[in-house]
Design a protein around this motif. Structure first.
Motif: not given
Length: 789
Positions: A59-61, A81-88
């Protein structure tokens, strides 16, 4: 092409040369069937695109020191990780981009996210469907520095200002960092004698104080590269930690001594370009007469990496920073820059300063520093720290780890050094009871098995060498253990070991020559091993290296079967020639359609008549039916006369009669210009030796002379009887033409053609008479109808 927002530090010519080098490098990799890190990353991308990612998603990188990664490496994260909005979350410092092959900016990551992340995600596609755009969060700066004080930060900012000015596209423009505390200004050390500054500092410590006090665990000497590091270690011994700028990245110290950075810089006098910046920023007066070059990116491209390395070195300290140089030639521009900005203090290196510079450390301090260095892979300095801490166990552990690291680094290029390092490391691991670590040093473990366990553990020793990829040692041990299958499996691991396998095979054959059962076993192993080695090289396209193993096959039939089954006809041909099997070589040349080579092989096999007839046939075909030829007139080409001479030489070795036959045919085919009498002579000789081809060629040549001559060249005042054959021959022999000689030659040529056509129509008829055989031979020669096929 480069982006409009970026620039290359190289001109077009240099970029073209570098690209040519890159292509050569790629070609070498392809030939050697090797790959590098970029190939590995690209392969991962290809696999993930075609097959998808089937592992666990996250979820987070969070990535620190992101400036040390390439964009293609960062792009791999989109698959996990597909949480592009806030996962990186990426953290780093573009001014510390000193890793080789990387030119990093955070703006590049933003661009990467828009092109490689958002454009390929379901979230983005759904947002576009509803008329919405997915936005990335803004970049924010950690402007508050908690590591060091304002004096160091101001000096670091002075380096950033130079980068912004000279290389605005190489770093992200950020606000200056601020510190919470104040501290000593960085110090430029000056010496009042010509002695090396390092010797002054550490020699003073040793001679005046009686013991090696030196630097503490929170102090370090920073140098440019490994060569300078070795030089300083030779001078200071164990009185101080010495690291290169690359090695110290990620570490911090209370005090830093930056030694000879400018004196060892490849920029040399080009540092004077800084004076142009100082004048531009009114740091120095325009009226000051200081010579300096104008800034040119193609000439000063190294300045960018030099400034970044200097920035990294400066920001390693928390408290005190000393900068010293062996010579003032190259450091003066930067020193003047700092002095004008009042960023540094200049101090004379005397005994009081030397004593103040050196601080002691407790055993715990040294142990803590050693642990940090060990975790960073700096085993040599970690070993020294543990030694100063009096921690013998960790000292030996760090020394062994350093030896393993050395072995891993050099094993592919320096096997002896790699083996020695692993052997020593194994001994150290054993001495501190770390038996599993010792087992990873398979070379030494193999030696332990051999020396302490006797013959009962020889196979185990060989297994250890094999796991260490020391194939030759493993093979030798397996040979002693009589594990022949494993032995030759080791010898098959690489081309440098294949010859060792051949030696082993010879040794086994000699040892078991009188033991039938063992002899059969060795013979079976020999066949399999040689086949495997040859197949190994064949699969990799290394045919040259394959052939010695093919030559070692037990029989020529085996050789022919192996090479023929792999369509290696040329190699078989060369081998047959090398072994003197010229008749077999002629057969291969015939199969390949190489007539001249077949002729050579037939000649070497002593079949001179066959070789001569084939060569003449080849000349006929090349003369009459080569490219753009229609059977007449004969084509002229440079090699014809040489080939005809060779045909005569070979024919002379057969018989006088055959030699005369060949000479007549060679004269008819020759490109040498012939007179009418000589053509008539050739015609007559052709009749005498019953060579219809010579008759045909000579008749047609005489006919061409008639048809190409003007009417004035004909003798039309001949009396009765001039149409007689003898009369016509006499006229031609005296270089005269008449209507009668034209009719005579025409009829002669026509009769041959008619009989040839008749023969072609009845080729499948009953048994041929002598005349039919002659016309069949003419057809075969003229039309390249060769029964041998």
């Amino acid at each position: 092409m480069l982006s409009d927002k970026r620039f290359s530090s190289l001109n077009n010519d240099k970029r073209d040369k570098i690209y040519d080098i890159f292509l050569e490098y790629e070609s070498m990799k392809c030939t050697a069937k090797e790959f590098d890190l970029s190939d590995f990353v690209n392969s991962l991308h290809s696999s993930l695109v075609s097959e998808g990612y089937h592992g666990d998603m996250v979820d987070f990188v969070y990535i620190d020191e992101v400036q040390d990664l390439t964009m293609t490496q960062i792009a791999l994260l989109k698959y996990v990780c597909m949480n592009i909005k806030e996962g990186f979350l990426f953290a780093g410092d573009t001014a510390q981009t000193i890793a080789r092959g990387i030119d990093f900016r955070f703006e590049d990551i933003r661009s990467l996210f828009y092109t490689a992340f958002l454009a390929e995600t379901e979230v983005s596609n759904q947002g576009l469907k509803h008329g919405k755009k997915v936005h990335l969060s803004d970049m924010f700066q950690l402007s508050q520095n908690f590591r060091t004080h304002c004096g160091i930060l101001r000096m670091a900012q002075s380096i950033m200002s130079l980068l912004y000015f000279f290389f605005p596209s190489s770093v992200d423009k950020l606000n200056p960092e601020t510190g919470l505390v104040y501290g000593e200004a960085p110090v430029l050390l000056e010496s009042d004698n010509d002695e090396n500054v390092i010797m002054t500092i550490f020699g003073e410590s040793k001679t005046k104080h009686g013991n090696l006090h030196g630097f503490g665990a929170e102090q370090v000497i920073l140098v440019r590269d490994d060569a300078a590091k070795k030089q300083i270690i030779d001078l200071v011994g164990k009185q101080a930690l010495v690291l290169t700028i690359v090695e110290c990245k990620g570490l911090e110290f209370q005090d830093v001594l930056l030694y000879n950075f400018f004196g060892s810089s490849p920029l040399r006098n080009k540092w004077r370009v800084l004076y142009g910046y100082m004048k531009d920023r009114d740091i120095i007066s325009h009226s000051e007469e200081i010579s300096h070059p104008g800034f040119d990116r193609s000439k000063h491209y190294l300045l960018c990496s030099e400034l970044k390395q200097l920035y990294v070195a400066i920001t390693r300290t928390r408290q005190r920073l000393w900068i010293c140089e062996n010579t003032e030639d190259y450091c003066r521009p930067m020193f003047d820059y700092w002095k004008k900005l009042c960023l540094v203090e200049v101090r004379l290196l005397d005994s009081s300063l030397i004593q103040a510079m050196q601080t002691g450390s407790s055993s715990d301090d040294w142990r803590l520093r050693g642990t940090k260095l060990f975790n960073e892979g700096q085993f040599e300095m970690a070993t020294m720290c543990f030694e100063k801490a009096g921690d013998a166990h960790r000292e030996k552990l760090a020394r062994a780890a350093g030896l393993v690291a050395t072995a891993n680094r050099v094993i592919s290029t320096n096997l002896e050094l790699g083996k020695a390092s692993l052997q020593t490391a194994s001994e150290i691991y054993e001495s501190i009871g770390m038996h599993e670590k010792a087992a990873t040093c398979y070379i030494k473990l193999g030696m332990v098995y051999m020396q302490k366990c006797g013959t009962s553990k020889l196979e185990d020793a060989g297994d250890c060498f094999a796991m260490a990829e020391c194939w030759s040692e493993a093979a030798e041990v397996f040979l002693k253990a009589k594990c022949y299958t494993k032995c030759f499996s080791m010898c098959s691991k690489g081309k440098k070991l294949f010859n060792l396998g051949l030696q082993f095979l010879q040794q086994l054959e000699e040892e078991h020559s009188l033991e039938n059962s063992k002899s059969l076993e060795v013979s079976a192993i020999r066949t399999k091993y040689l086949d495997n080695c040859a197949q190994h090289y064949f699969e990799r396209g290394h045919i040259k290296h394959m052939m010695p193993f093919v030559k070692a096959f037990s029989s020529m039939d085996h050789v022919r079967a192996f090479l023929n089954s792999r369509n290696l006809v040329d190699e078989l041909l060369s081998l047959e020639m090398e072994m003197g099997n010229f008749l077999e070589a002629a057969g291969i040349a015939k199969h390949n359609g190489d007539v001249l080579l077949e002729v050579d092989m037939l000649e070497k096999a002593g079949l001179f008549e066959d070789a001569t007839r084939l060569l003449l046939l080849h000349i006929i075909v090349d003369s009459l039916w080569s490219s753009n030829s229609r059977g007449w007139p004969p084509k002229r080409y440079a090699e014809k006369e040489q080939l005809l001479s060779k045909a005569k030489e070979m024919a002379e070795k057969v018989s006088e009669c055959f030699y005369c036959f060949v000479c007549v045919e060679a004269d008819a085919l020759s490109d040498v210009n012939k007179s009418l009498p000589s053509l008539n002579c050739t015609l007559v000789e052709g009749r005498k030796c019953a060579n219809l081809l010579v008759e045909l060629v000579a008749s047609r040549s005489i006919l061409d002379v008639h048809l190409q001559s003007r009417a004035s060249g004909y003798n039309i005042e001949l009396g009765p009887g001039s149409e007689d054959e003898n009369c016509c021959n006499d006229m031609l022999a005296s270089n005269q033409m008449s209507p009668q000689t034209l009719f005579y030659v025409w009829n002669n040529w026509k009769s041959i053609i008619i009989k040839v056509l008749s023969q072609l129509c009845h080729a499948d008829g009953p048994e041929l008479n002598d005349y039919a055989v002659m016309y069949e031979d003419l057809c075969a020669k003229y039309f390249w109808i060769a029964k041998r096929w």
